[in-house]
Design a protein around this motif. Structure first.
Motif, mmCIF file in Angstrom:
data_model
loop_
_atom_site.group_PDB
_atom_site.id
_atom_site.type_symbol
_atom_site.label_atom_id
_atom_site.label_comp_id
_atom_site.label_asym_id
_atom_site.label_seq_id
_atom_site.Cartn_x
_atom_site.Cartn_y
_atom_site.Cartn_z
ATOM 1 N N VAL A 6 34.447 50.772 43.719
ATOM 2 C CA VAL A 6 33.294 49.933 43.390
ATOM 3 C C VAL A 6 33.739 48.603 42.782
ATOM 4 O O VAL A 6 33.176 47.556 43.100
ATOM 5 C CB VAL A 6 32.330 50.685 42.435
ATOM 6 N N LYS A 7 34.756 48.611 41.946
ATOM 7 C CA LYS A 7 35.226 47.380 41.302
ATOM 8 C C LYS A 7 35.640 46.343 42.340
ATOM 9 O O LYS A 7 35.281 45.172 42.227
ATOM 10 C CB LYS A 7 36.387 47.688 40.358
ATOM 11 N N ALA A 8 36.370 46.754 43.357
ATOM 12 C CA ALA A 8 36.812 45.828 44.395
ATOM 13 C C ALA A 8 35.623 45.249 45.167
ATOM 14 O O ALA A 8 35.603 44.062 45.493
ATOM 15 C CB ALA A 8 37.771 46.523 45.348
ATOM 16 N N ILE A 9 34.634 46.094 45.432
ATOM 17 C CA ILE A 9 33.449 45.633 46.160
ATOM 18 C C ILE A 9 32.679 44.614 45.321
ATOM 19 O O ILE A 9 32.266 43.561 45.817
ATOM 20 C CB ILE A 9 32.511 46.798 46.510
ATOM 21 N N LEU A 10 32.471 44.937 44.049
ATOM 22 C CA LEU A 10 31.732 44.026 43.171
ATOM 23 C C LEU A 10 32.460 42.693 43.019
ATOM 24 O O LEU A 10 31.828 41.630 43.040
ATOM 25 C CB LEU A 10 31.503 44.671 41.812
#
Length: 63
Positions: A6-10
């Motif tokens: 999720v961190k990479a997507i955000l």
């Protein structure tokens, strides 16, 4: 593009929204300015990917 967390997507989504001038490829190495629809599509893909990673794909899938 699929992300693993999720961190990479955000981070990627934030970079998209902070971009001042985006280009999109139209073929044969040619580009044009991205439209609002293009940007919405990019963000939508990332939101779907987040939902998938969180096990919440039912949010966007038809019942």
């Amino acid at each position: 593009m699929e992300f693993d967390n999720v961190k990479a997507i955000l981070k990627d989504a934030i970079e998209i929204t902070e971009g001042k001038e985006m280009k999109t490829r139209i073929g044969n190495g040619e580009y044009r300015n991205a439209t609002a629809d293009d940007v919405q599509g990019l963000i939508k893909e990332r939101l779907y990917n987040i939902a998938d990673l969180l096990g919440m794909s039912d949010i966007y899938l038809d019942d």
